[in-house]
Design a protein around this motif. Sequence first.
Motif, short mmCIF file in Angstrom:
data_model
loop_
_atom_site.label_atom_id
_atom_site.label_comp_id
_atom_site.label_asym_id
_atom_site.label_seq_id
_atom_site.Cartn_x
_atom_site.Cartn_y
_atom_site.Cartn_z
N ARG A 106 0.83 -1.22 0.00
CA ARG A 106 0.00 0.00 0.00
C ARG A 106 0.86 1.26 0.00
O ARG A 106 0.55 2.23 -0.68
CB ARG A 106 -0.93 0.01 1.21
CG ARG A 106 -2.09 -0.93 1.07
CD ARG A 106 -3.02 -0.81 2.24
NE ARG A 106 -4.08 -1.79 2.16
CZ ARG A 106 -4.78 -2.21 3.18
NH1 ARG A 106 -4.55 -1.72 4.40
NH2 ARG A 106 -5.73 -3.10 3.04
N LYS A 107 1.94 1.25 0.77
CA LYS A 107 2.83 2.42 0.81
C LYS A 107 3.43 2.67 -0.57
O LYS A 107 3.46 3.81 -1.05
CB LYS A 107 3.93 2.22 1.85
CG LYS A 107 4.85 3.41 2.00
CD LYS A 107 5.84 3.17 3.10
CE LYS A 107 6.78 4.27 3.41
NZ LYS A 107 7.09 5.23 2.44
N HIS A 108 3.90 1.62 -1.22
CA HIS A 108 4.48 1.77 -2.55
C HIS A 108 3.42 2.21 -3.56
O HIS A 108 3.70 3.03 -4.44
CB HIS A 108 5.15 0.48 -3.01
CG HIS A 108 6.46 0.23 -2.32
ND1 HIS A 108 7.58 0.97 -2.55
CD2 HIS A 108 6.80 -0.69 -1.40
CE1 HIS A 108 8.57 0.54 -1.80
NE2 HIS A 108 8.12 -0.47 -1.09
N GLN A 109 2.22 1.69 -3.42
CA GLN A 109 1.13 2.07 -4.32
C GLN A 109 0.80 3.56 -4.16
O GLN A 109 0.63 4.27 -5.15
CB GLN A 109 -0.10 1.21 -4.03
CG GLN A 109 -1.24 1.43 -4.99
CD GLN A 109 -2.41 0.50 -4.70
OE1 GLN A 109 -2.60 0.06 -3.56
NE2 GLN A 109 -3.18 0.20 -5.71
N GLN A 110 0.74 4.04 -2.93
CA GLN A 110 0.47 5.46 -2.68
C GLN A 110 1.58 6.34 -3.25
O GLN A 110 1.31 7.38 -3.84
CB GLN A 110 0.30 5.71 -1.18
CG GLN A 110 -0.95 5.15 -0.60
CD GLN A 110 -0.98 5.21 0.92
OE1 GLN A 110 0.03 5.50 1.57
NE2 GLN A 110 -2.13 4.92 1.50
N GLU A 111 2.82 5.92 -3.07
CA GLU A 111 3.94 6.69 -3.62
C GLU A 111 3.88 6.72 -5.14
O GLU A 111 4.10 7.76 -5.76
CB GLU A 111 5.27 6.09 -3.16
CG GLU A 111 5.54 6.29 -1.69
CD GLU A 111 6.75 5.53 -1.19
OE1 GLU A 111 7.40 4.80 -1.99
OE2 GLU A 111 7.07 5.65 0.01
N PHE A 112 3.56 5.60 -5.76
CA PHE A 112 3.45 5.52 -7.21
C PHE A 112 2.32 6.41 -7.72
O PHE A 112 2.49 7.16 -8.67
CB PHE A 112 3.22 4.06 -7.64
CG PHE A 112 3.10 3.89 -9.12
CD1 PHE A 112 4.21 4.00 -9.95
CD2 PHE A 112 1.86 3.62 -9.69
CE1 PHE A 112 4.10 3.83 -11.33
CE2 PHE A 112 1.73 3.47 -11.07
CZ PHE A 112 2.86 3.58 -11.88
N GLU A 113 1.16 6.34 -7.06
CA GLU A 113 0.03 7.17 -7.47
C GLU A 113 0.34 8.65 -7.29
O GLU A 113 -0.07 9.48 -8.10
CB GLU A 113 -1.22 6.77 -6.68
CG GLU A 113 -1.77 5.43 -7.09
CD GLU A 113 -2.88 4.91 -6.19
OE1 GLU A 113 -3.17 5.55 -5.15
OE2 GLU A 113 -3.45 3.86 -6.52
N GLY A 114 1.10 9.00 -6.25
CA GLY A 114 1.51 10.38 -6.05
C GLY A 114 2.42 10.87 -7.16
O GLY A 114 2.30 12.01 -7.64
N LYS A 115 3.33 10.01 -7.64
CA LYS A 115 4.21 10.37 -8.75
C LYS A 115 3.41 10.59 -10.03
O LYS A 115 3.68 11.51 -10.79
CB LYS A 115 5.28 9.30 -8.95
CG LYS A 115 6.33 9.28 -7.88
CD LYS A 115 7.34 8.19 -8.11
CE LYS A 115 8.33 8.12 -6.97
NZ LYS A 115 9.28 7.02 -7.13
N ILE A 116 2.44 9.73 -10.26
CA ILE A 116 1.61 9.87 -11.46
C ILE A 116 0.82 11.17 -11.41
O ILE A 116 0.75 11.91 -12.38
CB ILE A 116 0.66 8.65 -11.62
CG1 ILE A 116 1.46 7.42 -11.99
CG2 ILE A 116 -0.41 8.93 -12.66
CD1 ILE A 116 0.65 6.15 -12.06
N ALA A 117 0.25 11.47 -10.25
CA ALA A 117 -0.57 12.69 -10.10
C ALA A 117 0.29 13.94 -10.33
O ALA A 117 -0.18 14.91 -10.93
CB ALA A 117 -1.21 12.73 -8.72
N ARG A 118 1.54 13.91 -9.88
CA ARG A 118 2.42 15.08 -10.08
C ARG A 118 2.80 15.25 -11.53
O ARG A 118 3.11 16.35 -11.96
CB ARG A 118 3.68 14.92 -9.22
CG ARG A 118 3.45 15.17 -7.75
CD ARG A 118 4.75 15.28 -6.99
NE ARG A 118 5.54 14.07 -7.03
CZ ARG A 118 5.45 13.05 -6.17
NH1 ARG A 118 4.58 13.11 -5.19
NH2 ARG A 118 6.23 12.00 -6.27
N ASN A 119 2.78 14.16 -12.30
CA ASN A 119 3.16 14.23 -13.71
C ASN A 119 2.00 14.57 -14.64
O ASN A 119 2.19 14.72 -15.83
CB ASN A 119 3.81 12.93 -14.16
CG ASN A 119 5.17 12.73 -13.51
OD1 ASN A 119 5.88 13.69 -13.26
ND2 ASN A 119 5.53 11.50 -13.23
N LEU A 120 0.79 14.67 -14.10
CA LEU A 120 -0.37 14.99 -14.95
C LEU A 120 -0.51 16.47 -15.19
O LEU A 120 -0.12 17.32 -14.56
CB LEU A 120 -1.66 14.46 -14.30
CG LEU A 120 -1.76 12.94 -14.25
CD1 LEU A 120 -3.07 12.55 -13.54
CD2 LEU A 120 -1.75 12.32 -15.63
#
Length: 84
Positions: A70-84
């Motif tokens: 879950r921690k890695h998933q949240q970090e990954f989703e945060g990176k995607i959101a910053r790149n949008l």
Amino acid sequence: MINLNTHLDFLEQKNKIDSLIERGYVIVEVIENLDGSYVTFEKKDANGKRETLHITNANSRRYFSTLIFRKHQQEFEGKIARNL
């Protein structure tokens, strides 16, 4: 059918994991062997104090694995959101 002692072991180990996380620790290392998992937590402050738990219960091992995922998933989703 789940053995009551097995379930109580799970609850005890889960509570120890949750307690460390609530006190600001994060999982920094996991060592797996035939005796279980040794999960090392580190405090997220300047002190960087470390605690290691020996997790022997299979359900407890799944529990901390889910927390890591879950921690890695949240970090990954945060990176995607910053790149949008």
